[in-house]
Every structure is written in structure tokens, then in C-alpha cells.
Scaffold this motif. Structure first.
Motif, mmCIF file in Angstrom:
data_model
loop_
_atom_site.group_PDB
_atom_site.id
_atom_site.type_symbol
_atom_site.label_atom_id
_atom_site.label_comp_id
_atom_site.label_asym_id
_atom_site.label_seq_id
_atom_site.Cartn_x
_atom_site.Cartn_y
_atom_site.Cartn_z
ATOM 1 N N LEU A 172 -79.902 32.977 -2.173
ATOM 2 C CA LEU A 172 -80.079 31.738 -1.366
ATOM 3 C C LEU A 172 -80.978 30.558 -1.656
ATOM 4 O O LEU A 172 -80.623 29.536 -1.438
ATOM 5 N N TYR A 173 -81.850 30.923 -2.618
ATOM 6 C CA TYR A 173 -82.694 29.841 -3.275
ATOM 7 C C TYR A 173 -81.970 28.963 -4.079
ATOM 8 O O TYR A 173 -81.809 27.965 -4.012
ATOM 9 N N TRP A 174 -81.099 29.720 -5.053
ATOM 10 C CA TRP A 174 -80.281 28.979 -5.929
ATOM 11 C C TRP A 174 -79.040 28.357 -4.974
ATOM 12 O O TRP A 174 -78.801 26.997 -5.545
ATOM 13 N N GLY A 175 -78.580 28.976 -3.902
ATOM 14 C CA GLY A 175 -77.562 28.540 -3.337
ATOM 15 C C GLY A 175 -77.857 27.336 -2.455
ATOM 16 O O GLY A 175 -77.221 26.224 -2.331
ATOM 17 N N GLY A 176 -79.387 27.158 -2.109
ATOM 18 C CA GLY A 176 -79.930 25.803 -1.292
ATOM 19 C C GLY A 176 -79.961 24.706 -2.357
ATOM 20 O O GLY A 176 -79.569 23.713 -1.739
ATOM 21 N N MET A 177 -79.963 25.132 -3.784
ATOM 22 C CA MET A 177 -80.221 24.078 -4.560
ATOM 23 C C MET A 177 -78.749 23.446 -4.731
ATOM 24 O O MET A 177 -78.491 22.152 -5.097
ATOM 25 N N LEU A 178 -77.882 24.325 -4.787
ATOM 26 C CA LEU A 178 -76.239 23.788 -4.693
ATOM 27 C C LEU A 178 -75.907 22.821 -3.646
ATOM 28 O O LEU A 178 -75.447 22.000 -3.824
ATOM 29 N N ILE A 179 -76.462 23.402 -2.397
ATOM 30 C CA ILE A 179 -76.111 22.480 -1.107
ATOM 31 C C ILE A 179 -76.900 21.249 -1.561
ATOM 32 O O ILE A 179 -76.074 19.877 -1.262
ATOM 33 N N GLY A 180 -78.236 21.029 -1.673
ATOM 34 C CA GLY A 180 -78.873 19.804 -2.036
ATOM 35 C C GLY A 180 -78.216 19.208 -3.007
ATOM 36 O O GLY A 180 -78.062 17.787 -2.663
ATOM 37 N N ARG A 181 -77.829 19.617 -4.067
ATOM 38 C CA ARG A 181 -77.163 18.922 -5.201
ATOM 39 C C ARG A 181 -75.979 18.091 -4.771
ATOM 40 O O ARG A 181 -75.473 17.029 -4.993
ATOM 41 N N LEU A 182 -74.963 18.802 -3.864
ATOM 42 C CA LEU A 182 -73.838 18.284 -3.315
ATOM 43 C C LEU A 182 -74.097 17.321 -2.441
ATOM 44 O O LEU A 182 -73.262 16.348 -2.576
ATOM 45 N N VAL A 183 -75.204 17.303 -1.579
ATOM 46 C CA VAL A 183 -75.502 16.226 -0.786
ATOM 47 C C VAL A 183 -76.041 15.137 -1.470
ATOM 48 O O VAL A 183 -75.696 13.896 -1.331
ATOM 49 N N GLY A 184 -76.846 15.568 -2.438
ATOM 50 C CA GLY A 184 -77.381 14.220 -3.241
ATOM 51 C C GLY A 184 -76.372 13.485 -4.192
ATOM 52 O O GLY A 184 -76.540 12.459 -4.473
ATOM 53 N N SER A 185 -75.161 14.183 -4.464
ATOM 54 C CA SER A 185 -74.150 13.657 -5.311
ATOM 55 C C SER A 185 -73.678 12.417 -4.221
ATOM 56 O O SER A 185 -72.950 11.613 -5.001
ATOM 57 N N SER A 186 -73.821 12.384 -3.197
ATOM 58 C CA SER A 186 -73.271 11.188 -2.150
ATOM 59 C C SER A 186 -74.491 10.326 -1.704
ATOM 60 O O SER A 186 -74.017 9.437 -1.110
ATOM 61 N N LEU A 187 -75.653 10.347 -2.364
ATOM 62 C CA LEU A 187 -76.603 9.386 -1.895
ATOM 63 C C LEU A 187 -76.645 8.223 -2.988
ATOM 64 O O LEU A 187 -77.441 8.273 -3.959
ATOM 65 N N SER A 188 -75.726 7.423 -2.822
ATOM 66 C CA SER A 188 -75.602 6.188 -3.507
ATOM 67 C C SER A 188 -76.690 4.998 -3.472
ATOM 68 O O SER A 188 -76.597 4.084 -4.078
ATOM 69 N N THR A 189 -77.076 5.225 -2.515
ATOM 70 C CA THR A 189 -78.027 3.949 -1.758
ATOM 71 C C THR A 189 -79.357 4.257 -1.711
ATOM 72 O O THR A 189 -80.345 3.364 -1.419
ATOM 73 N N ILE A 190 -79.931 5.566 -2.010
ATOM 74 C CA ILE A 190 -81.369 6.085 -1.782
ATOM 75 C C ILE A 190 -81.800 5.988 -3.367
ATOM 76 O O ILE A 190 -81.160 7.089 -4.186
ATOM 77 N N SER A 191 -82.850 5.496 -3.668
ATOM 78 C CA SER A 191 -83.381 5.318 -4.949
ATOM 79 C C SER A 191 -83.860 6.798 -5.529
ATOM 80 O O SER A 191 -84.481 7.549 -4.645
ATOM 81 N N PRO A 192 -84.034 7.122 -6.603
ATOM 82 C CA PRO A 192 -84.416 8.369 -7.423
ATOM 83 C C PRO A 192 -85.907 8.492 -6.884
ATOM 84 O O PRO A 192 -86.416 9.555 -6.790
#
Length: 422
Positions: free
Chosen positions: A289-309
Motif C-alpha cells: 500500500l505504501y509503494w502503491g500510494g507512491m504509484l498513484i501520486g506519481r501518476l497524478v504528478g505526471s499531469s501537474l504541468s502548471t504547478i512548480s516543483p
């Protein structure tokens, strides 16, 4: 020269980009699989380790991440001398050697079961020591891989994406590997056996199969065109006029990645140990679940084109710290499993901020950046020592809160570019 200008306009990086993403899966899968051997090998090898069982079990993770500061510079030099593709192939050859050592650890344990290193009433079997050596060599291979993967993925422009998005996509692939790895170890390598029934002989065939697979990948890569990216490394006999350590945002980024990887691995590797201590059912589920949460977060992060690092790193460090504090207060490992969602984009954000405006220093910077990954060796080991000394894992998670605090400082202050190479 800007990063955008450095990429040849007539070269398609879609194919190489996909290759890098697939290799990120390999890195994530193997790194997490290694940490999941802690509990099984604790049962198989460390029955005579006395009150230091947790500390010695942490050596499995320690040996893997110890390779990062020792081999990151080697990877950077290889990139400068022979280019990206040849360095990838060399890294995979090193990986094959590491897997061969892990296979050998099983043979040593079977044929020399009584041989070991005895000291202070403790006996460490030679099979366990050979496994640690194999873990170190495997760690060296994924270090060199990442010296290539991180700057290449950041710089190889693919239409419609920005650098942090490509890093997030690579991170998502990495997370798929980390998510399936815990159940691979428990269900495939050890066949669903109860921990007390684990036998080290179970290692041989799965890792022999993986060795063959990596050899095939290396063979395929040797035939794939992987275009170079100019402006990201010193080429030929070109000398870098300054030390990469003269860039403060990189220097502090190395420290930030030390604490990030330390926090990530502390939870990813030790949440299972915490669950066993609490006698919870299916401890491997928490790691998944921990690593799965990272997967979900990264999938979401791949669409965040307007929010700065910088903004992404600020928000996620605060949320991760709050969840970890809650886990300590209520003594509940399930809270820690949720931290993976917020750890998901931290690597890409820190790396992107660290190499900003470094130009031809980027390759060398990627090499020294790997030094910080030794946090994955030191901090989980320190946590294991704390757990032994405090009689349990509960309050040892304070180390993760400290890590989040430094990363928050880096996001707000340390990542500001005070000196540029472009």
C-alpha cells in the motif's frame, strides 16, 4: 546554453524515453525486493544474532544503498567517456554480477550451513555475508543506471511534457516495480511460506531466472539506438572549470535527497517490521500500500504541468510529516502506509530543482547527486538501532519527521539558484 536548446530538434526521443521508463521499473522493483528480504533472511540467518536481530537485518538495506556514494562518480565518468547507452549496458553487466552473488549465497548456505563469522556470542553465516556483498553490487548497478536515467529523462524533450512530468512518469514506472515487489518476494520467491518456515534455498531459482532476464535486456539495449543529448555532459577532453559543489542549490539538493531516500526507505523497508511487531495480519500488504500510494501520486504528478516543483515539494513534505506524527501518536502503521502518496513526487522535484541551470555540469551533478542516496543505507540502519534500544519501532519514526523538515527547508530556501552555469 539552455536545456531546451541543447536537445537536437530533428531527433525523436520518444523511443529512448520509453526505454528509460522501463528501466525505471527495473530499478524500483529490484530496490524494493531487496528490502523485503530483511524479515525472511532475519528468520533464516539471524537466529543467533541475539538482541541485534533488527540491526543486522538492516544491513541488507544498508549494503544496497552504501553503493550509491561509492559508485555514483563512476557512473558519471562512464557517461562522459563512453556515452549514455554504453553506460547503461555496463550497469546491466554489473547487475548480472550482483545477481550471481545472490544466487551464490543460496549455494553457500546449502553446502556450508555451519560456516560463519562468530564474535561476541553472535554468529553471522557466510551465506548471509555473501548475500550482503551481492546486495552491494546490485546497489552499484542501479546507482549507475540512475546516473543515466535521471538526467536523460529530464533532458530528452518529448512534445507536450515538461521535465518534472517526465520524471513523474519515470517515477510512476518505478512505483509499479516497488508495488509488485513485496508480493513477489513473499508469494513467488518464498512461495507464501510463513516467516518461520523460510529457507534460503528458495532464492536460487527466482534470482537465476531474473539474471537471465536482465542479460536479455542488456542484449536488446546493445542493439537499440539511444541518441546522445548535447550540453548535459563534458564531451571529449573538455574540462569543467568549476566544481559542481560550488552550486549551492545542488549541494543542498544532495543533502535533501539524503533525507528523502532515508525517509522513503525507512518506511518502505521497516513498516513490515513494525507490522510484525504489532502482530498484524498480512504485513506485506502495508508495504504494498505504501509503494502503491507512491504509484498513484506519481501518476497524478505526471499531469501537474502548471504547478512548480518547489510548490509540490512544499505541500507534500508538510502532509507527510503530519501523517507520520499521527502514526506515532496513535501507534498505527496504517498511517505510515499513507505517506507513500506524498513521497511520490519528492525525488523528481528535488532532482529537478538540484540540476536547474547547470548546463554541461548536469552529468557530473547527477553523479554527485547519487551520493545523497546513501541516506537509504544510513537512516534505516539508525532506525533499526533505535528500535532495538527503545524496545520497539513506534517512536523510531520520529527520524522520518526530521527528514521531512529538512526537505521543507530545501523547498522554501535551499533550492533557490544563487549561481548558474547557463
Amino acid at each position: 546554453m539552455s536545456q531546451k536548446a541543447s536537445v537536437a530538434k530533428n531527433v525523436s526521443y520518444v523511443g529512448p524515453f520509453i526505454t528509460m521508463v522501463l528501466l525505471f521499473f527495473v530499478v524500483g522493483f529490484l530496490t524494493t525486493a531487496n528490502t523485503q528480504f530483511q524479515k525472511p533472511l532475519q528468520e533464516a540467518f539471524l537466529s543467533e544474532a541475539g538482541s541485534f536481530k533488527n540491526t543486522f537485518a538492516m544491513l541488507i538495506t544498508f549494503s544496497w544503498f552504501l553503493a550509491y556514494p561509492l559508485s555514483g562518480g563512476i557512473g558519471a565518468k562512464w557517461v562522459d567517456r563512453v556515452g549514455y547507452r554504453s553506460t547503461l549496458i555496463r550497469a546491466l553487466i554489473v547487475m548480472i554480477a550482483g545477481m550471481a552473488l545472490i544466487c551464490a549465497s543460496s549455494l553457500v548456505a546449502v553446502h556450508m550451513p555451519e560456516a560463519g563469522l562468530a564474535f561476541g556470542g553472535i554468529n553471522l553465516p557466510f551465506g548471509f555475508i555473501v548475500f550482503l556483498l551481492g546486495s552491494f553490487v546490485m546497489g552499484a548497478s542501479v546507482t549507475i543506471l540512475q546516473v543515466v536515467l535521471n538526467p536523460y529523462l529530464s533532458a530528452c524533450e518529448v512534445r507536450g511534457t515538461q521535465s518534472i512530468q517526465r520524471m513523474a512518469i519515470g517515477g510512476a514506472s518505478n512505483s509499479i516495480g516497488t508495488t509488485v515487489a513485496p508480493y513477489f518476494v513473499t508469494a513467488v520467491v518464498f512461495g507464501g511460506l510463513a516467516m518461520e518456515a523460510v529457507s534460503v534455498e528458495s532464492l536460487l531459482l527466482p534470482f537465476l531466472a531474473m539474471l537471465i532476464i536482465i542479460a536479455l535486456i542488456a542484449g536488446v539495449l546493445s542493439r537499440i539506438s539511444l541518441p546522445d543529448i548535447s550540453g548535459t555532459r563534458a564531451e571529449g577532453n573538455e574540462k569543467l572549470e568549476e566544481s559542481v559543489w560550488s552550486f549551492s542549490h545542488l549541494k543542498l539538493g544532495v543533502i535533501a535527497i539524503f533525507f528523502y531516500v532515508g525517509a522513503e526507505v525507512c518506511i518502505g523497508a521497516n513498516i513490515t517490521m513494525y507490522a510484525f511487531e504489532r502482530n498484524m495480519a498480512s504485513p506485506a500488504l502495508l508495504a504494498t500500500l505504501y509503494w502503491g500510494g507512491m504509484l498513484i501520486g506519481r501518476l497524478v504528478g505526471s499531469s501537474l504541468s502548471t504547478i512548480s516543483p518547489r510548490t509540490q515539494l512544499t505541500v507534500t513534505t508538510v502532509c507527510a510529516a503530519v501523517l507520520t506524527l499521527a502514526a506515532i501518536v496513535v501507534d498505527d502503521p496504517w498511517m505510515l502506509a499513507g505517506v507513500g502518496l506524498f513521497h511520490s513526487i519528492m525525488w523528481g522535484a528535488i532532482f529537478t530543482l538540484s540540476i536547474a541551470q547547470l548546463g554541461k555540469y548536469t552529468s557530473a551533478a547527477s553523479g554527485v547527486f547519487m551520493i545523497g542516496v546513501v541516506g537509504g543505507a544510513i537512516l534505516p540502519l539508525l532506525q533499526g538501532i533505535l528500535a532495538d534500544s527503545m524496545g520497539g519501532w513506534r517512536f523510531s519514526w520520529a527520524i522520518v519527521i526530521f527528514c521531512e523538515a529538512f526537505m521543507l527547508y530545501y523547498a522554501l530556501v535551499g533550492s533557490r539558484v544563487r549561481k548558474s552555469a547557463v
